[in-house]
Design an enzyme around this catalytic site. Sequence first.
Site, PDB file in Angstrom:
ATOM      1  N   CYS A 138      52.380  56.067  50.139  1.00  0.00           N
ATOM      2  CA  CYS A 138      53.528  56.387  51.001  1.00  0.00           C
ATOM      3  C   CYS A 138      53.832  57.866  50.780  1.00  0.00           C
ATOM      4  O   CYS A 138      52.935  58.648  50.497  1.00  0.00           O
ATOM      5  CB  CYS A 138      54.716  55.475  50.715  1.00  0.00           C
ATOM      6  N   ARG A 139      55.084  58.263  50.878  1.00  0.00           N
ATOM      7  CA  ARG A 139      55.443  59.668  50.675  1.00  0.00           C
ATOM      8  C   ARG A 139      55.448  60.023  49.194  1.00  0.00           C
ATOM      9  O   ARG A 139      54.868  61.009  48.776  1.00  0.00           O
ATOM     10  CB  ARG A 139      56.806  59.972  51.290  1.00  0.00           C
TER      11      ARG A 139
END
Length: 108
Positions: A64-65
């Site tokens: 993800c981020r």
Amino acid sequence: MMMVPEITVDEAARRLDQGSQLLDVRQPDEYMTARVPGGQLLPLHELPTRLDEVPTEGEVLVICRSGARSARAVEFLVEHGVAAVNVAGGTNAWAASGRATTSGPDVG
């Protein structure tokens, strides 16, 4: 929350070179901005209804981020029998390591 298996971006790069799959659980706008090349977009909130789209052969690296959403995704996937591993630090750590990212729509 269970302890999820986790690897560094260095280890993720090595495993991707060896054929591991990459699942990106961010939102489409984040994915379009910058992503690890070769990843499959499957937003976290859609994971329960799209579980059949997750690769079942071999290991699945989840990103993800920053690593929080992907950790939740790994927990869910492991509970459903998928050999999933979290990429610590996410796309931010990948980019900070100097590795290539891509942006824009998928082509091909």
